[in-house]
Design a protein around this motif. Structure first.
Motif, PDB file in Angstrom:
ATOM      1  N   ALA A  36     -53.476  70.492  30.964  1.00  0.00           N
ATOM      2  CA  ALA A  36     -52.245  71.270  30.906  1.00  0.00           C
ATOM      3  C   ALA A  36     -52.394  72.572  31.680  1.00  0.00           C
ATOM      4  CB  ALA A  36     -51.898  71.564  29.448  1.00  0.00           C
ATOM      5  N   ILE A  37     -51.288  72.951  32.342  1.00  0.00           N
ATOM      6  CA  ILE A  37     -51.223  74.231  33.050  1.00  0.00           C
ATOM      7  C   ILE A  37     -50.024  74.993  32.497  1.00  0.00           C
ATOM      8  CG2 ILE A  37     -50.948  75.382  35.271  1.00  0.00           C
ATOM      9  CD1 ILE A  37     -52.158  72.937  36.597  1.00  0.00           C
ATOM     10  N   VAL A  38     -50.303  76.143  31.906  1.00  0.00           N
ATOM     11  CA  VAL A  38     -49.254  76.911  31.234  1.00  0.00           C
ATOM     12  C   VAL A  38     -49.298  78.337  31.762  1.00  0.00           C
ATOM     13  CG1 VAL A  38     -48.349  77.714  29.030  1.00  0.00           C
ATOM     14  CG2 VAL A  38     -49.492  75.485  29.162  1.00  0.00           C
ATOM     15  N   HIS A  39     -48.110  78.858  32.094  1.00  0.00           N
ATOM     16  CA  HIS A  39     -48.022  80.248  32.511  1.00  0.00           C
ATOM     17  C   HIS A  39     -47.007  80.959  31.622  1.00  0.00           C
ATOM     18  CE1 HIS A  39     -48.448  83.763  34.988  1.00  0.00           C
ATOM     19  NE2 HIS A  39     -47.117  83.870  35.062  1.00  0.00           N
ATOM     20  N   ILE A  40     -47.417  82.106  31.059  1.00  0.00           N
ATOM     21  CA  ILE A  40     -46.585  82.869  30.131  1.00  0.00           C
ATOM     22  C   ILE A  40     -46.245  84.210  30.769  1.00  0.00           C
ATOM     23  CG2 ILE A  40     -46.486  83.905  27.835  1.00  0.00           C
ATOM     24  CD1 ILE A  40     -48.496  81.820  26.908  1.00  0.00           C
ATOM     25  N   THR A  41     -44.961  84.569  30.686  1.00  0.00           N
ATOM     26  CA  THR A  41     -44.490  85.846  31.220  1.00  0.00           C
ATOM     27  C   THR A  41     -43.793  86.618  30.112  1.00  0.00           C
ATOM     28  OG1 THR A  41     -44.149  84.837  33.395  1.00  0.00           O
ATOM     29  CG2 THR A  41     -43.088  86.970  32.982  1.00  0.00           C
ATOM     30  N   VAL A  42     -44.170  87.898  29.964  1.00  0.00           N
ATOM     31  CA  VAL A  42     -43.565  88.758  28.949  1.00  0.00           C
ATOM     32  C   VAL A  42     -43.063  90.015  29.641  1.00  0.00           C
ATOM     33  CG1 VAL A  42     -43.881  89.982  26.773  1.00  0.00           C
ATOM     34  CG2 VAL A  42     -45.183  87.881  27.231  1.00  0.00           C
ATOM     35  N   ALA A  43     -41.768  90.296  29.504  1.00  0.00           N
ATOM     36  CA  ALA A  43     -41.195  91.510  30.097  1.00  0.00           C
ATOM     37  C   ALA A  43     -39.765  91.665  29.605  1.00  0.00           C
ATOM     38  CB  ALA A  43     -41.226  91.449  31.629  1.00  0.00           C
ATOM     39  N   GLY A  44     -39.358  92.922  29.353  1.00  0.00           N
ATOM     40  CA  GLY A  44     -37.963  93.216  29.028  1.00  0.00           C
ATOM     41  C   GLY A  44     -37.423  92.476  27.828  1.00  0.00           C
ATOM     42  N   GLY A  45     -38.213  92.273  26.802  1.00  0.00           N
ATOM     43  CA  GLY A  45     -37.755  91.563  25.619  1.00  0.00           C
ATOM     44  C   GLY A  45     -37.656  90.068  25.801  1.00  0.00           C
ATOM     45  N   ARG A  46     -38.231  89.537  26.871  1.00  0.00           N
ATOM     46  CA  ARG A  46     -38.176  88.103  27.161  1.00  0.00           C
ATOM     47  C   ARG A  46     -39.578  87.524  27.178  1.00  0.00           C
ATOM     48  NH1 ARG A  46     -33.205  86.544  29.593  1.00  0.00           N
ATOM     49  NH2 ARG A  46     -31.813  88.349  29.849  1.00  0.00           N
ATOM     50  N   LEU A  47     -39.712  86.359  26.578  1.00  0.00           N
ATOM     51  CA  LEU A  47     -40.950  85.588  26.612  1.00  0.00           C
ATOM     52  C   LEU A  47     -40.636  84.256  27.277  1.00  0.00           C
ATOM     53  CD1 LEU A  47     -43.857  84.796  25.827  1.00  0.00           C
ATOM     54  CD2 LEU A  47     -42.952  84.098  23.602  1.00  0.00           C
ATOM     55  N   MET A  48     -41.300  83.988  28.408  1.00  0.00           N
ATOM     56  CA  MET A  48     -41.074  82.745  29.135  1.00  0.00           C
ATOM     57  C   MET A  48     -42.371  81.949  29.165  1.00  0.00           C
ATOM     58  SD  MET A  48     -38.706  84.163  32.305  1.00  0.00           S
ATOM     59  CE  MET A  48     -38.410  82.496  32.895  1.00  0.00           C
ATOM     60  N   VAL A  49     -42.293  80.696  28.726  1.00  0.00           N
ATOM     61  CA  VAL A  49     -43.447  79.799  28.706  1.00  0.00           C
ATOM     62  C   VAL A  49     -43.129  78.632  29.625  1.00  0.00           C
ATOM     63  CG1 VAL A  49     -44.939  78.367  27.286  1.00  0.00           C
ATOM     64  CG2 VAL A  49     -43.985  80.489  26.340  1.00  0.00           C
ATOM     65  N   ALA A  50     -43.854  78.547  30.741  1.00  0.00           N
ATOM     66  CA  ALA A  50     -43.636  77.494  31.741  1.00  0.00           C
ATOM     67  C   ALA A  50     -44.834  76.563  31.757  1.00  0.00           C
ATOM     68  CB  ALA A  50     -43.412  78.109  33.124  1.00  0.00           C
ATOM     69  N   ASP A  51     -44.556  75.246  31.845  1.00  0.00           N
ATOM     70  CA  ASP A  51     -45.641  74.268  31.907  1.00  0.00           C
ATOM     71  C   ASP A  51     -45.440  73.376  33.122  1.00  0.00           C
ATOM     72  OD1 ASP A  51     -43.921  71.991  31.251  1.00  0.00           O
ATOM     73  OD2 ASP A  51     -43.888  72.760  29.192  1.00  0.00           O
ATOM     74  N   HIS A  52     -46.377  72.470  33.329  1.00  0.00           N
ATOM     75  CA  HIS A  52     -46.343  71.538  34.461  1.00  0.00           C
ATOM     76  C   HIS A  52     -46.212  70.114  33.962  1.00  0.00           C
ATOM     77  CE1 HIS A  52     -47.658  74.116  38.029  1.00  0.00           C
ATOM     78  NE2 HIS A  52     -47.525  74.958  37.012  1.00  0.00           N
ATOM     79  N   GLY A  53     -45.481  69.942  32.845  1.00  0.00           N
ATOM     80  CA  GLY A  53     -45.292  68.616  32.284  1.00  0.00           C
ATOM     81  C   GLY A  53     -44.118  67.893  32.899  1.00  0.00           C
ATOM     82  N   PRO A  54     -43.641  66.842  32.222  1.00  0.00           N
ATOM     83  CA  PRO A  54     -42.535  66.035  32.769  1.00  0.00           C
ATOM     84  C   PRO A  54     -41.187  66.732  32.684  1.00  0.00           C
ATOM     85  CG  PRO A  54     -43.147  65.249  30.585  1.00  0.00           C
ATOM     86  CD  PRO A  54     -44.166  66.286  30.964  1.00  0.00           C
TER      87      PRO A  54
END
Length: 419
Positions: A341-359
């Motif tokens: 699994a490849i996961v990238h997490i971004t936190v900024a401005g009250g936002r949490l973004m979790v992106a993966d490389h799945g289907p």
């Protein structure tokens, strides 16, 4: 998805109908009584208006006549009442009395014998009489007979006045029709309002029962597989004592999984019922996410975090669960077959973004999947549903969409802290 009516919710819906019916019936009974009283009062007032008009004539005429053995009507003949409606007649109390006098204006055709009988009754009783009679043409007529005395104080005759009651009757019928129509409209409006109000009053109970029944169904569904597996491990351990050392770790893992499922169900139930007390406080979201990533086993997955200082007003415990669920979902399903699994997490401005490389995930079906507690990879867990409930409890929102290069992106938006 349309909710399926259960016996409990069906009983609530029947009770709603009974409450609306009872409310309508009580209102209808009250409206009928009130309308009946109003109609009766209007009829009495109408009679009083007619009687007042008749009394004005009879009292005036009795003051204008004189009797000294002979009826003197000179003043009556000169008065304008003699040529206007209501019509009147001055009649003796018996057949051997004086000669009667009739006003010049004949407003309604009346039988003289009927007028004579009314005068005789007024003289006999010595009081003012009022009532309804029929004209010779069948019209309804209101009459009033007022007796008068001679110089010795004896009742010798009466002034009988008559007025057409048709206009007053027509006016009263219009009032009656208006009252009936008003009652029908009021009862109809109250019926609709009662249905809406009873639904509004019972909606929280119905929603709570539906949530409870769905929760029980989902609990049975989510626990069925691990319980069956746990039983199979236990039976295998009993039949093959030599394999217990290998089976025990798997049994512990299943127990942990069941505990996690039950814990998630309880959190979801408390949030859905509104009994979860949020301990809102300023929290550095970037620090919380970084700590969660460091403490979560990745099993060879590649997890990167890009974070800017972000303070949000949240419940720390619930937020840890939401972040953990998003991270675990990405680690479990954010991979392609045969790859880590490849996961990238971004936190900024009250936002949490979790992106993966799945289907990826079908965005059109995301809402339904959240409601049914299904992840994009087919898991039956409650992870994403819990995240959504946590977001809503904090006034935030959970969004999901697919990245152009592939994989799913989960975006958790939370209110930022002013402190």
């Amino acid at each position: 998805m349309t909710p399926v009516a259960t016996p409990t919710t069906a009983r609530l819906h029947r009770r709603r109908r009974w409450l609306a019916l009872l409310f309508t019936m009580v209102t209808a009974a009250g409206s009928i009584v009130f309308a009946g009283l109003a109609i009766r009062l209007d009829a009495d007032l109408g009679e009083q208006r007619l009687d007042g008009e008749l009394r004005r004539v009879t009292s005036t005429v009795t003051r204008l006549i004189e009797y000294d053995g002979t009826l003197i009507t000179a003043f009556v003949s000169e008065d304008e009442l003699n040529t206007r409606c209501p019509q009147f007649a001055i009649l003796p109390g018996d057949a051997d009395g004086f000669t009667g006098h009739f006003s010049q204006q004949s407003c309604v055709p009346l039988d003289p014998a009927l007028l004579a009988s009314l005068a005789a009754e007024a003289v006999r009783t010595g009081r003012l009489l009022n009532g309804y009679v029929r004209a010779t043409g069948g019209e309804l007529v209101r009459v009033g007979a007022e007796p008068f005395r001679n110089s010795q104080g004896q009742y010798i005759g009466a002034v009988v006045a008559a007025v057409d009651a048709g206009p007053e009757r027509d006016r009263h019928n219009r009032v009656l029709l208006f009252a009936v129509a008003g009652c029908v409209l009021l009862v109809g409006a109250v019926g609709v309002a009662g249905h809406l109000l009873s639904g509004w009053a019972l909606r929280p109970a119905a929603a709570a029962l539906e949530q409870q029944e769905v929760l029980l169904a989902d609990t049975a569904h989510d626990l069925r597989t691990p319980v069956a597996a746990l039983r199979a491990l236990a039976e295998t351990a009993l039949e093959h004592p030599t394999q217990r050392a290998d089976l025990l770790p798997r049994t512990v893992q299943l127990a942990v999984r069941m505990g996690s499922i039950i814990d998630g169900l309880l959190v979801r139930a408390r949030l859905a019922a509104g009994v979860e007390q949020l301990a809102i406080q300023p929290v550095w979201l970037d620090q919380l996410v970084t700590t969660m990533v460091e403490e979560t086993p990745t099993d060879g997955a590649q997890v990167t975090v890009t974070a800017a200082p972000t303070k949000v007003d949240v419940d720390p415990v619930l937020m840890q669960r939401a972040v953990g669920n998003l991270l675990n979902n990405a680690l479990r399903h954010g991979r392609r077959p045969g790859d880590s699994a490849i996961v990238h997490i971004t936190v900024a401005g009250g936002r949490l973004m979790v992106a993966d490389h799945g289907p990826g995930i079908d965005a059109a079906m995301a809402q339904e999947k959240f409601d049914r507690f299904n992840s994009g990879g087919g898991s039956n867990g409650l992870g994403l549903s819990i995240v959504r409930w946590v977001a809503q409890a904090h006034g935030g929102v959970l969004r999901v969409y697919n990245a152009e290069e592939g994989g799913a992106i989960f975006e958790l938006v939370l209110p930022t802290s002013d402190s």
